[in-house]
Design a protein around this motif. Structure first.
Motif, mmCIF file in Angstrom:
data_model
loop_
_atom_site.group_PDB
_atom_site.id
_atom_site.type_symbol
_atom_site.label_atom_id
_atom_site.label_comp_id
_atom_site.label_asym_id
_atom_site.label_seq_id
_atom_site.Cartn_x
_atom_site.Cartn_y
_atom_site.Cartn_z
ATOM 1 N N CYS A 85 0.854 -1.200 0.000
ATOM 2 C CA CYS A 85 0.000 0.000 0.000
ATOM 3 C C CYS A 85 0.888 1.248 0.000
ATOM 4 O O CYS A 85 0.941 2.011 0.955
ATOM 5 C CB CYS A 85 -0.942 -0.018 1.200
ATOM 6 N N GLN A 135 -0.573 -1.046 -4.558
ATOM 7 C CA GLN A 135 -0.643 -2.241 -5.414
ATOM 8 C C GLN A 135 -1.936 -3.022 -5.121
ATOM 9 O O GLN A 135 -1.892 -4.170 -4.665
ATOM 10 C CB GLN A 135 0.568 -3.127 -5.134
ATOM 11 N N CYS A 136 -3.069 -2.399 -5.405
ATOM 12 C CA CYS A 136 -4.362 -2.990 -5.013
ATOM 13 C C CYS A 136 -4.588 -4.353 -5.676
ATOM 14 O O CYS A 136 -5.194 -5.235 -5.083
ATOM 15 C CB CYS A 136 -5.503 -2.034 -5.333
ATOM 16 N N ARG A 137 -4.085 -4.523 -6.878
ATOM 17 C CA ARG A 137 -4.358 -5.788 -7.589
ATOM 18 C C ARG A 137 -3.700 -6.990 -6.945
ATOM 19 O O ARG A 137 -4.143 -8.114 -7.142
ATOM 20 C CB ARG A 137 -3.888 -5.679 -9.038
ATOM 21 N N ARG A 138 -2.614 -6.759 -6.233
ATOM 22 C CA ARG A 138 -1.972 -7.897 -5.560
ATOM 23 C C ARG A 138 -2.029 -7.757 -4.035
ATOM 24 O O ARG A 138 -1.251 -8.387 -3.324
ATOM 25 C CB ARG A 138 -0.531 -8.057 -6.041
ATOM 26 N N CYS A 139 -2.980 -6.947 -3.592
ATOM 27 C CA CYS A 139 -3.093 -6.695 -2.152
ATOM 28 C C CYS A 139 -3.880 -7.819 -1.474
ATOM 29 O O CYS A 139 -4.958 -8.196 -1.944
ATOM 30 C CB CYS A 139 -3.807 -5.363 -1.921
ATOM 31 N N ALA A 189 -7.556 -6.704 -0.559
ATOM 32 C CA ALA A 189 -8.275 -5.890 -1.547
ATOM 33 C C ALA A 189 -9.800 -6.035 -1.423
ATOM 34 O O ALA A 189 -10.537 -5.057 -1.575
ATOM 35 C CB ALA A 189 -7.821 -6.260 -2.954
ATOM 36 N N ASP A 190 -10.253 -7.251 -1.125
ATOM 37 C CA ASP A 190 -11.714 -7.460 -1.040
ATOM 38 C C ASP A 190 -12.321 -6.884 0.235
ATOM 39 O O ASP A 190 -13.544 -6.803 0.356
ATOM 40 C CB ASP A 190 -12.035 -8.952 -1.139
ATOM 41 N N LYS A 245 -10.810 1.323 -0.386
ATOM 42 C CA LYS A 245 -9.836 2.117 -1.155
ATOM 43 C C LYS A 245 -10.195 3.604 -1.145
ATOM 44 O O LYS A 245 -10.197 4.263 -2.186
ATOM 45 C CB LYS A 245 -9.726 1.581 -2.588
#
Ligand code: SF4
Length: 216
Positions: free
Chosen positions: A193, A199-203, A206-207, A211
């Protein structure tokens, strides 16, 4: 919607991911008040690796206030040159060592007492108490904690003062999660972060993250 199970899930996932990340500088000085105080002061507005380099240099010169007071300004300056504002911090270091020498080298654990030292504001004092003494009455709020707690939707983005962010976080986080939050956020903020490009796509959370304030 903030609820305790969600907060625990975020914490646990980040804690699991953090096993693969670099430990924080401060984690090397747990239970060592003088080193924790000096490292916390030097770390202000400085990258972790630069704080670590400065601490390694400094510890070669000595690891007590008395040792460091015997060193010249040039020796201390060279040691802490990796950190930001090293010239100001040289003055803070001398002041801290001088004051501690007058107290037989004993670092105080009281927040207000710590804040009477030059270069020691609220954040450095809270971090010193946490790292050096294991006192977790507050959550250390640095740039990573402030940024990520807001992105997660746990703290109102309009709150800017670190002590206020600390209060807002304490109101939603279960107490047993307070001690580890700062260290985890330092690691998570460097690895995932990030300030300008999270890097939200590999965080790993994220779910669970709204954000808040993250563009795109
Ligand atoms: S989803 Fe994006 S904004 Fe939320 S914690 Fe992860 S990296 Fe940060």
């Amino acid at each position: 919607m903030i609820d305790t199970p969600r907060i625990r899930a975020v914490y646990e996932r980040i804690e699991t991911a953090a096993r693969a990340w670099e430990p924080t500088v401060l984690s090397h000085f747990e239970g060592q008040p003088f080193k924790a105080l000096v490292a916390a002061m030097l770390s202000a507005q400085t990258r972790e690796e630069h704080t670590m380099a400065a601490m390694q240099n400094l510890l070669r010169l000595g690891d007590t206030p008395f040792d460091l007071l015997r060193r010249s300004d040039d020796q201390l300056r060279q040691a802490i040159r990796p950190v930001m504002y090293y010239e100001s911090k040289l003055g803070y270091l001398r002041d801290i060592c001088q004051k501690l020498a007058e107290r037989d080298g004993v670092v105080p654990s009281d927040l207000d007492d710590l804040m009477t030292f030059k270069g020691v504001g609220w954040k450095v004092a809270v971090l010193t108490r946490a790292t050096g003494f294991g006192i977790y009455d507050d959550i250390t709020v640095d740039v990573h904690v402030a940024r990520i707690s807001k992105r997660l939707g746990w703290v109102d983005p309009a709150i800017t003062a670190p002590p206020k962010i600390n209060e807002a976080l304490k109101a939603v986080m279960p107490r047993d999660l307070w001690p580890g939050w700062n260290g985890l956020m330092v690691q998570f903020g460097r690895a995932v972060c990030k300030p300008t490009a999270p890097q939200c796509r590999r965080c790993p959370v994220a779910d669970l993250c709204p954000k808040v304030g993250v563009g795109g």
